[in-house]
Design an enzyme around this catalytic site. Sequence first.
Site, PDB file in Angstrom:
ATOM      1  N   CYS A  45     -47.296   2.466 -46.402  1.00 46.36           N
ATOM      2  CA  CYS A  45     -48.354   1.998 -45.497  1.00 46.36           C
ATOM      3  C   CYS A  45     -48.901   0.630 -45.921  1.00 46.36           C
ATOM      4  CB  CYS A  45     -49.472   3.040 -45.500  1.00 46.36           C
ATOM      5  SG  CYS A  45     -50.784   2.615 -44.385  1.00 46.36           S
TER       6      CYS A  45
ATOM      7  N   ARG B 187     -49.449   6.221 -32.554  1.00 45.20           N
ATOM      8  CA  ARG B 187     -50.208   6.572 -33.756  1.00 45.20           C
ATOM      9  C   ARG B 187     -51.283   5.520 -34.061  1.00 45.20           C
ATOM     10  NH1 ARG B 187     -49.975   6.495 -39.501  1.00 45.20           N
ATOM     11  NH2 ARG B 187     -50.609   8.539 -40.229  1.00 45.20           N
TER      12      ARG B 187
HETATM   13  P1  RVP Z   1     -47.068   9.260 -48.812  1.00 41.44           P
HETATM   14  O1  RVP Z   1     -47.072  10.725 -49.134  1.00 41.44           O
HETATM   15  O2  RVP Z   1     -47.787   8.427 -49.821  1.00 41.44           O
HETATM   16  O3  RVP Z   1     -45.682   8.756 -48.568  1.00 41.44           O
HETATM   17  O4  RVP Z   1     -47.882   9.082 -47.456  1.00 41.44           O
HETATM   18  C1  RVP Z   1     -47.529   9.735 -46.265  1.00 41.44           C
HETATM   19  C2  RVP Z   1     -48.586   9.438 -45.229  1.00 41.44           C
HETATM   20  O5  RVP Z   1     -48.625   8.045 -44.924  1.00 41.44           O
HETATM   21  C3  RVP Z   1     -48.363  10.097 -43.889  1.00 41.44           C
HETATM   22  O6  RVP Z   1     -48.697  11.445 -43.862  1.00 41.44           O
HETATM   23  C4  RVP Z   1     -49.238   9.248 -42.981  1.00 41.44           C
HETATM   24  O7  RVP Z   1     -50.582   9.640 -43.006  1.00 41.44           O
HETATM   25  C5  RVP Z   1     -49.122   7.873 -43.608  1.00 41.44           C
HETATM   26  N1  RVP Z   1     -48.202   6.998 -42.876  1.00 41.44           N
HETATM   27  C6  RVP Z   1     -47.089   7.300 -42.183  1.00 41.44           C
HETATM   28  N2  RVP Z   1     -46.570   6.151 -41.701  1.00 41.44           N
HETATM   29  C7  RVP Z   1     -47.383   5.184 -42.111  1.00 41.44           C
HETATM   30  C8  RVP Z   1     -47.237   3.762 -41.827  1.00 41.44           C
HETATM   31  O8  RVP Z   1     -46.235   3.314 -41.299  1.00 41.44           O
HETATM   32  N3  RVP Z   1     -48.237   2.983 -42.179  1.00 41.44           N
HETATM   33  N4  RVP Z   1     -48.368   5.700 -42.845  1.00 41.44           N
END
Ligand code: RVP
Length: 500
Positions: free
Chosen positions: A319, A418
Site C-alpha cells: 500500500c 475500493r
Molecule cells: P498486508 O497484510 O500488509 O499485505 O496488507 C493487506 C491489506 O492491505 C489488505 O487487507 C488491504 O486492507 C490493504 N490493501 C490491499 N490493496 C491495497 C493497495 O493497493 N493499496 N491495500
Amino acid sequence: MAVYLNEVSRTFGEYLLIPGYSSVECIPTNVSLQTPLVKFKKGNKPPMSLKIPMTSAIMQSVSDDTMAISLAKEGGLSFIYGSQSIESQAQMVARVKSYRAGFVVSDSNISPEGTLDELLMLKKKTNHSTVAVTIDGSSRGKLVGIVTSRDYRVSRMNLDTKVKDFMTPFEELIHGNKDTTLKEANNIIWEHKLNCLPIIDDEQRLISMVFRKDYNTNKKNENELIDESKRYMVGAGINTRDYAERIPALLQAGVDVLCIDSSEGFTEWQKIVLEYVRKNYGDTVKIGAGNIVDKEGFRFLAEAGADFVKVGIGGGAICITREQKGIGRGQATALIEVAKARDEYFNETGIYVPICSDGGTVHDYHITLALAMGADFLMLGRYFARFDESPTKKVNINGNYMKEYWGEGSTRAKNWQRYDLGGDEKLSFEEGVDSFVPYAGSLEDNVGLSLSIVRSTMCNCGYLTISELQKNAKITLVSSTSIVEGSAHDVLLKDSRQIL
Ligand code: RVP
C-alpha cells in the site's frame, strides 16, 4: 485551526509484550484461539466465531476459493475478492460451499471411445493413474467405467485399442452416492481394498472421487471452520456501488459473511450499504465494514450496524496510500484507540463489535501483539500471498522462488471501487504496487508454525484465551536502540542469509 494529535503514530515493531506469571496449566496445547467474528450482546454467545484469529485479505492476489478452502481447514476464514464480476465471485463462493473434504472432482477423465494412446497422454499430463471413463469424457458425465494401470499392458496391446475394450465397466465397479459420508467412503475403500471410490448421482453421473490417500490427509483437520451443514465457511468482499446485485448473488451462492471493502470506510456510502442489508435481511446477513483508524470512525460504523469493523489505513505491505495521499495512521496506534472505543461502546450498549487489524502484520509476534492490543482477529495479505494456495504465479528470480503479490489499488488489480468516493470520478492514480514475496510453501505448515509461536507467547504472558490476553497484557514501547538489541547483534553471523 487543525486538530493536532499529540500521540505519535506507531507500528507493531515499536512494542513488546512483557512476560507474566505462567501456571503449570499454561501450556500451548491448552491455549484456545477461538475468537468472535461478528457482534453479539453481553451474556450471549457470538453467532459466528473463528477458531483461529486469521482471515485472508480481500485481494485478487490472495483470496480465491482454493485459499478459502485451505484456510477454513485450519479454522480461519477467507474473504473472496470482490474486484471481479458478480458471477465469478459467486462461483468461487459456491465452489467453497460445495467442497467436501476428501471428495475431489475428477481431473483425469476419458470417453469410452478414446484410445490407449490418448489415455497414456492423459496420464502423463495429470500424473494420475486412475482415470474415470465417462460417456462424454467430462468430469461430470455419466460414469461408464474406470481405468487403472492394472487394466492394460502397453507392451502387449495396440495403442489404438479403445478404452471401452479394456476398462473396468460400471457394472463391476463399487461406488458411493451423493449421501455417502467420508467415513462411509473410507470403510468401503478398506473393505473392498480399493484405491478409489467413485461417487455418482441418481442418474449415474460422476460427482467426485474419494481416494484412499485423501482420506488420511483429511482426517487431520479437526479445527476446521464449518457451518451447520458441515460445509466450509467463507466470506466475500463487496463494494458500495453494485451491492444491490452482488449481495443477493453471493447469498444465493451460500456466502456466510460479507465485508464492505474500502480503503477508507468512514463514509456515508458504507452507512447506505449497511442500511440496505438491515432493511432487506435484518440481522440474518452478517456484514463487516471499514477501514477506519480512529474512535469516531469505529462509532460511526458500529452505530450504522456493522457486524465487525476493520482497522487500518496505509499499513499494507503493497500500500502506498500514505505516500500518495498523506492519509493513514500507524497500525498499532490506530488499533489501540479503536479497541478502547470498542470497549466503551460495549460498556454503554452491551453490544460487542469485534475489530479486525488489517494490514502491516510482518512478523508472527505482530499477531500476538495485535490481539493483545485489542484486535479480535487479523486480516493478512502478504502473509497468505506467499503460500502454494494463493492464486498467483510462483516464479524463480535469481535462483529464489517468489510469488506475485499486488495491491487492490494497483493498476494491475483495477479495483477502482475500493477507492471510490462516489460521483463519476474514476481513480486516476495508484494507491498500491505490484510486487513479489518470497515463496514459503504450504498454508497448513506456515499457519501451524505461526500459531504455535502465538500460543507459546500467550503462555509466556500467562494467558490461555485471547480475551484474557486483551484484558491483561502488559505492553511496552521500545526505543530504536533496544530494537537493535532485540535481534542478533555484536556477533558475526556464520550464515549471512540469517541477516535477511
Ligand atoms: P498486508 O497484510 O500488509 O499485505 O496488507 C493487506 C491489506 O492491505 C489488505 O487487507 C488491504 O486492507 C490493504 N490493501 C490491499 N490493496 C491495497 C493497495 O493497493 N493499496 N491495500
